[in-house]
Motif scaffolding. Structure first.
Motif, PDB file in Angstrom:
ATOM      1  N   ARG A   1     -11.884  22.469  21.241  1.00 40.34           N
ATOM      2  CA  ARG A   1     -11.380  22.681  19.887  1.00 40.34           C
ATOM      3  C   ARG A   1     -12.481  22.739  18.833  1.00 40.34           C
ATOM      4  NH1 ARG A   1      -6.466  18.309  19.623  1.00 40.34           N
ATOM      5  NH2 ARG A   1      -5.106  19.288  21.153  1.00 40.34           N
ATOM      6  N   ALA A   2     -13.692  22.364  19.193  1.00 36.52           N
ATOM      7  CA  ALA A   2     -14.807  22.385  18.245  1.00 36.52           C
ATOM      8  C   ALA A   2     -16.093  22.621  19.031  1.00 36.52           C
ATOM      9  CB  ALA A   2     -14.890  21.066  17.483  1.00 36.52           C
ATOM     10  N   PRO A   3     -17.087  23.223  18.393  1.00 36.43           N
ATOM     11  CA  PRO A   3     -18.345  23.461  19.105  1.00 36.43           C
ATOM     12  C   PRO A   3     -19.164  22.197  19.357  1.00 36.43           C
ATOM     13  CG  PRO A   3     -18.439  24.372  16.882  1.00 36.43           C
ATOM     14  CD  PRO A   3     -17.040  23.890  17.094  1.00 36.43           C
ATOM     15  N   LEU A   4     -18.900  21.125  18.607  1.00 36.70           N
ATOM     16  CA  LEU A   4     -19.637  19.876  18.795  1.00 36.70           C
ATOM     17  C   LEU A   4     -18.671  18.706  18.746  1.00 36.70           C
ATOM     18  CD1 LEU A   4     -22.181  18.078  18.950  1.00 36.70           C
ATOM     19  CD2 LEU A   4     -22.390  18.338  16.460  1.00 36.70           C
ATOM     20  N   LEU A   5     -18.723  17.863  19.765  1.00 38.30           N
ATOM     21  CA  LEU A   5     -17.979  16.608  19.777  1.00 38.30           C
ATOM     22  C   LEU A   5     -19.006  15.492  19.700  1.00 38.30           C
ATOM     23  CD1 LEU A   5     -15.959  18.675  21.051  1.00 38.30           C
ATOM     24  CD2 LEU A   5     -15.045  16.748  22.316  1.00 38.30           C
ATOM     25  N   ALA A   6     -19.050  14.822  18.565  1.00 37.19           N
ATOM     26  CA  ALA A   6     -19.958  13.691  18.404  1.00 37.19           C
ATOM     27  C   ALA A   6     -19.169  12.448  18.794  1.00 37.19           C
ATOM     28  CB  ALA A   6     -20.464  13.610  16.976  1.00 37.19           C
ATOM     29  N   THR A   7     -19.581  11.832  19.872  1.00 39.07           N
ATOM     30  CA  THR A   7     -18.881  10.696  20.458  1.00 39.07           C
ATOM     31  C   THR A   7     -19.467   9.419  19.883  1.00 39.07           C
ATOM     32  OG1 THR A   7     -18.778  12.011  22.491  1.00 39.07           O
ATOM     33  CG2 THR A   7     -18.223   9.662  22.662  1.00 39.07           C
ATOM     34  N   LEU A   8     -18.626   8.625  19.210  1.00 37.93           N
ATOM     35  CA  LEU A   8     -19.113   7.397  18.593  1.00 37.93           C
ATOM     36  C   LEU A   8     -18.880   6.212  19.525  1.00 37.93           C
ATOM     37  CD1 LEU A   8     -20.381   5.867  16.256  1.00 37.93           C
ATOM     38  CD2 LEU A   8     -18.134   5.840  15.144  1.00 37.93           C
ATOM     39  N   VAL A   9     -19.974   5.542  19.852  1.00 39.94           N
ATOM     40  CA  VAL A   9     -19.948   4.389  20.736  1.00 39.94           C
ATOM     41  C   VAL A   9     -20.361   3.167  19.930  1.00 39.94           C
ATOM     42  CG1 VAL A   9     -20.910   3.366  22.840  1.00 39.94           C
ATOM     43  CG2 VAL A   9     -20.533   5.851  22.704  1.00 39.94           C
ATOM     44  N   PHE A  10     -19.503   2.161  19.946  1.00 37.38           N
ATOM     45  CA  PHE A  10     -19.773   0.898  19.258  1.00 37.38           C
ATOM     46  C   PHE A  10     -20.482  -0.033  20.225  1.00 37.38           C
ATOM     47  CE2 PHE A  10     -17.881  -3.332  17.852  1.00 37.38           C
ATOM     48  CZ  PHE A  10     -18.774  -3.497  16.790  1.00 37.38           C
ATOM     49  N   THR A  11     -21.631  -0.510  19.807  1.00 40.10           N
ATOM     50  CA  THR A  11     -22.467  -1.356  20.644  1.00 40.10           C
ATOM     51  C   THR A  11     -22.727  -2.666  19.912  1.00 40.10           C
ATOM     52  OG1 THR A  11     -23.531   0.690  21.368  1.00 40.10           O
ATOM     53  CG2 THR A  11     -24.595  -1.347  22.019  1.00 40.10           C
ATOM     54  N   PRO A  12     -21.761  -3.594  19.952  1.00 38.36           N
ATOM     55  CA  PRO A  12     -21.960  -4.838  19.215  1.00 38.36           C
ATOM     56  C   PRO A  12     -23.197  -5.583  19.704  1.00 38.36           C
ATOM     57  CG  PRO A  12     -19.975  -4.956  20.581  1.00 38.36           C
ATOM     58  CD  PRO A  12     -20.523  -3.576  20.707  1.00 38.36           C
ATOM     59  N   GLN A  13     -23.924  -6.130  18.750  1.00 37.68           N
ATOM     60  CA  GLN A  13     -25.151  -6.861  19.056  1.00 37.68           C
ATOM     61  C   GLN A  13     -24.839  -8.345  19.173  1.00 37.68           C
ATOM     62  OE1 GLN A  13     -28.010  -4.823  19.342  1.00 37.68           O
ATOM     63  NE2 GLN A  13     -26.384  -3.312  19.140  1.00 37.68           N
ATOM     64  N   HIS A  14     -25.533  -9.004  20.029  1.00 38.54           N
ATOM     65  CA  HIS A  14     -25.380 -10.457  20.148  1.00 38.54           C
ATOM     66  C   HIS A  14     -26.239 -11.081  19.055  1.00 38.54           C
ATOM     67  CE1 HIS A  14     -23.136 -10.005  23.816  1.00 38.54           C
ATOM     68  NE2 HIS A  14     -24.048  -9.152  24.226  1.00 38.54           N
ATOM     69  N   ALA A  15     -25.617 -11.272  17.921  1.00 34.79           N
ATOM     70  CA  ALA A  15     -26.341 -11.781  16.758  1.00 34.79           C
ATOM     71  C   ALA A  15     -25.431 -12.731  16.000  1.00 34.79           C
ATOM     72  CB  ALA A  15     -26.768 -10.611  15.866  1.00 34.79           C
ATOM     73  N   THR A  16     -25.959 -13.252  14.919  1.00 37.27           N
ATOM     74  CA  THR A  16     -25.157 -14.158  14.099  1.00 37.27           C
ATOM     75  C   THR A  16     -24.197 -13.401  13.194  1.00 37.27           C
ATOM     76  OG1 THR A  16     -26.887 -14.197  12.416  1.00 37.27           O
ATOM     77  CG2 THR A  16     -26.956 -15.924  14.108  1.00 37.27           C
ATOM     78  N   ILE A  17     -24.294 -12.085  13.170  1.00 37.05           N
ATOM     79  CA  ILE A  17     -23.399 -11.255  12.365  1.00 37.05           C
ATOM     80  C   ILE A  17     -22.083 -11.113  13.129  1.00 37.05           C
ATOM     81  CG2 ILE A  17     -23.120  -9.049  11.167  1.00 37.05           C
ATOM     82  CD1 ILE A  17     -25.683 -10.727  10.386  1.00 37.05           C
TER      83      ILE A  17
END
Length: 187
Positions: A82-98
């Motif tokens: 359906r589109a020429p580009l599929l930008a796949t968003l991957v969430f990579t939570p960091q092991h931090a105090t946030i």
């Protein structure tokens, strides 16, 4: 295009054609989007760009994992086309105090900024999610690590139509605002 115009004229574009931003242009826009608020500057995300024949492979993955009626399998397989580009968003939570919710909020803010930057450059986009974000087959195909979450795909290209974007009239949201005054406190 100024920021207010970008915000008020952006629409989800469902018919997208070539051209899409090149990898270099995507990276350029992402560098700007990555300046969005991000407590700790963790950048708890990454993008996987899917274009060309890789869209066909992703479509086969979708079809292989589809558990609905057989006649719809072919339709499901064509979704990445359906589109020429599929930008796949991957969430990579960091092991931090946030806290993780702040990291997800930072990721969402970056993605929203990217969508506005794409629009300001004349590109269209639409955010897509669905059951394949939870699919182990899709995760494996895209090379996700166990701690990563697939949030969805930003379908990107040039809007098929040539009409001038209509400016939205913002809704009255004053009922969503409360002004704090200490006199209102009841003890």
């Amino acid at each position: 295009m100024d920021v207010m115009t970008a915000v008020l004229t952006r629409r989800s574009e469902h018919q997208l054609v070539e051209p899409a931003p090149s990898d270099a242009e995507f990276a350029y826009l992402l560098r700007a989007a990555a300046t969005a608020p991000d407590h700790g500057r963790l950048r708890p995300w990454r993008w996987i760009l899917v274009r060309g024949d890789a869209r066909t492979a992703l479509g086969r993955c979708f079809a292989d994992d589809y558990d609905g009626p057989q006649p719809r399998r072919a339709h499901v397989q064509t979704k990445p086309q359906r589109a020429p580009l599929l930008a796949t968003l991957v969430f990579t939570p960091q092991h931090a105090t946030i806290p993780e919710w702040e990291q997800l909020a930072a990721t969402s803010t970056m993605a929203g900024s990217l969508i506005l930057l794409l629009h300001a450059r004349g590109f269209g986009s639409v955010w897509r999610t669905g059951p394949f974000t939870q699919s182990q087959t899709t995760r494996h195909t895209l090379g996700l690590r166990p701690e990563e979450r697939l949030l969805g795909w930003l379908y990107i290209g040039t809007p098929h139509h040539t009409r001038t974007p209509r400016r939205r009239t913002p809704d009255d949201i004053t009922d969503h605002i409360t002004v704090f005054t200490p006199e209102l406190l009841t003890l």
